[in-house]
Structures are given as C-alpha cells and as structure tokens.
Scaffold this active site. Structure first.
Site, short mmCIF file in Angstrom:
data_model
loop_
_atom_site.label_atom_id
_atom_site.label_comp_id
_atom_site.label_asym_id
_atom_site.label_seq_id
_atom_site.Cartn_x
_atom_site.Cartn_y
_atom_site.Cartn_z
N GLU A 28 -0.43 -8.46 4.99
CA GLU A 28 -0.20 -8.55 6.85
C GLU A 28 -1.49 -8.49 7.37
OE1 GLU A 28 -0.30 -6.05 4.82
OE2 GLU A 28 -0.69 -4.00 6.14
N HIS A 83 -3.54 -5.67 1.30
CA HIS A 83 -2.79 -5.82 2.62
C HIS A 83 -2.74 -7.35 3.11
CE1 HIS A 83 -2.35 -1.65 3.87
NE2 HIS A 83 -3.25 -1.68 3.01
N CYS A 131 0.97 -1.28 0.12
CA CYS A 131 -0.12 0.44 -0.11
C CYS A 131 0.79 1.13 -0.04
CB CYS A 131 -0.89 -0.02 1.33
SG CYS A 131 -2.46 0.91 1.01
#
Lengths: 226, 91
Positions: free
Chosen positions: A198, A196, A87
């Site tokens: 994560e 994302h 991002c």
C-alpha cells in the site's frame, strides 16, 4: 456497481489511510471499518493494515485477534471472502489461525525500514492475479518483528501446496524461514505479508507502483466471482 | 485472593535474539561462564475465590488461548504461595 473493500482501524493502526487510498487508486470503493464494530458494512473484501494494534502489547496482533470486528472477519474469511493482512495485519492473521505459523523478533533485533524486492511465487491467489509467477516487485518494508517461523512440517506443506506467495530476493531482512515474505491459506483468499504494497501505489510517495497489483487483483477476483 | 503465575517461554527450537543479545553483553560486564540466556514473560494473576482445580483449569485455558502463542511458546501454570494466603491458611 463498485466493489467495496474495507480497511480495519484498530487503536494503533498506522497504515489504514494508505490502504484506503490504495483501494481508491485501484478503482475500488474504500470503506473504513472500526475495530469495535462487528458489522462489515457489506464490503466484498477486507484489508488488515500495518501498525501497532492495541500497542502490540502481549504479542503483535494477539489482542486485535479478539476484537469484535475480527469475529466477523474470521467467519467471512473462512467462508471465502478475500482478506489481505499487511505487516501487523499479517501478525493478526497468524494469531487468528487463519494463516499458520507466527512472526517473531527480527534475528538481528533491529527495526528495519527499506525498499525490498520480492519474488511473486504464486500469482493465483485472490490478491496476486495481476502479477505473473516469478515476477519481482519492489515495495517498502518496515518491521521489528517480521521473522516468519513455523515448524518444518508446516513449511514443507506451504511449499508443496504453493502457499508461499512471496519470497525475499537478496538479503533476508529479518531471518524469516526459507526467505518467506508472505503466505496464503489453502483456498488462496487469505494472504498475509510483511512488506507494504500500500506504500507503493504512487510514484510521488513510493519507490514504485508495484503494490497496486494487490488491490487490482482483488477487484478483478471479486468481479469475476459475481 | 491467591496468586497464580503463568510463565511463558519461547520453545527451545525458536531463535531468541533478545536472550542472545543479553548473553553476549555479559562478558563485557564481567560475568563469565554463562553459556546461554533465554528471555521469557511472567504473568501474575490475582484470582478471586479459591484456586481449586476448576479455577486452575480456567487459567490454563486462558494461558493457552491468549497469554501464550503455542505455535512458538511453551507455558507453565503454578500457584504462588504468598504471605497473605499463608495467613489465610493459618486462620
């Protein structure tokens, strides 16, 4: 010997703690890196996390690109160190010219936040070897300036060289050219994407655990390189 | 002190959704006949010392390196005549 993966915290980084946690869950040793410190503290790889580095003033990632830590990250990335930009981190990598193109305002102007399905188009980069080509994964996506643009010549080169690593499946969330969600550099050690991974490493907090493969891929890549 | 203005605009081929949103709002406000709107950024730099060719070249360099992302944006650099500089020129 454990593999050390550093995560940079810029003023305005939001997802650095999640990235550190993802590294730990994948079996690596997470190392916090500070934007004002040129020293990478002997890490084997670096993650540039999501957020709003330096308030996203000027352009997303434009100020972070000139931070002291990025001087070393750019140098090491060019020397082959695995670097993942998620991002805002992807925006920093484009501003750094480690990756081609740029990220622009979403075509519909709205900030978007949803679970996004991606197709893995290249399972040979440092961050994707634990996936298979064509595999579909679902991870969160949240951005306001996530539209990937580059001139047609660059886009054609990315396609021809297999450097489109992820593509959006279903509705394109931000007007990205050719539904591109993530790309890599020529060597495949530098990868950037808008969604994302994560945030998808534990079922308690994410829609899936599909994101864990990024971090396990890098750990295996680094062990194999030793 | 002299003022140098750097204008940064998205390249014509890059979609400008902000400009489009502004353009679409115009008829609602009673402003007809505006076919297109593009939105950019203006930087006003107060430069110490004389703005000679060397100083302008440095502003050009900083605009290219930092103020504009030349992958998606064009920029122009110009000296803005201010009252102060006119006075200084007269004196």
């Amino acid at each position: 010997m454990t593999t050390r993966i550093g995560v940079v915290t810029f003023p305005g980084s939001l997802d650095d703690q999640d990235a550190l946690r993802a590294v730990r869950l994948a079996g690596g040793e997470p190392v916090s890196l500070w934007h004002r410190d040129k020293d990478l503290h002997q890490v084997d790889a670096v993650v540039l996390p999501g957020g709003f580095s330096y308030g996203d003033y000027l352009r997303c990632g434009a100020i972070a690109r000139f931070s002291p830590v990025m001087e070393t990250v750019i140098e090491q990335a060019r020397a082959g160190m695995p670097v993942l930009g998620i991002c805002n981190g992807f925006q920093v990598l484009c501003e750094s010219h480690l990756l081609p193109g740029a990220l622009t305002r979403n075509d519909h102007l709205h900030f978007i936040c949803r679970d996004q399905t991606l197709r893995v188009e290249n399972a040979t980069t440092a961050w994707t070897t634990d996936y298979s080509q064509g595999q579909e994964i679902t991870v969160p996506l949240k951005n306001g300036e996530g539209g990937y643009v580059a001139d047609w010549r660059t886009l054609d080169a990315l396609e021809a060289e297999g450097r489109v690593v992820f593509r959006y499946v279903g509705t394109n969330p931000n007007g990205s050219r050719r539904d591109i969600a993530g790309i890599s550099n020529e060597a495949g050690n530098v990868v950037g994407l808008m969604p994302h991974p994560e945030h998808a490493v534990e079922t308690l907090t994410g829609p899936t655990t599909d994101g864990l493969g990024f971090f396990t891929s890098a750990l295996k890549t680094l062990v194999d390189a030793r | 002190m002299a003022r140098v203005v750097v204008d940064v605009m998205l390249k014509p081929e890059i979609l400008d959704p902000q400009g489009q949103a502004v353009q679409r709002a115009l008829p609602r406000l009673g402003f007809e006949g505006i076919a297109d709107v593009r939105q950019g950024k203006r930087f006003e730099l107060e430069v110490e010392g004389p703005v000679d060719d060397a100083a302008l070249a440095r502003v050009h360099e900083l605009a290219e390196k930092f103020l504009a992302n030349t992958v998606i944006e064009d920029f122009t650099v110009r000296i803005e005549e201010t009252e102060q500089t006119e006075e200084a020129a007269a004196a």
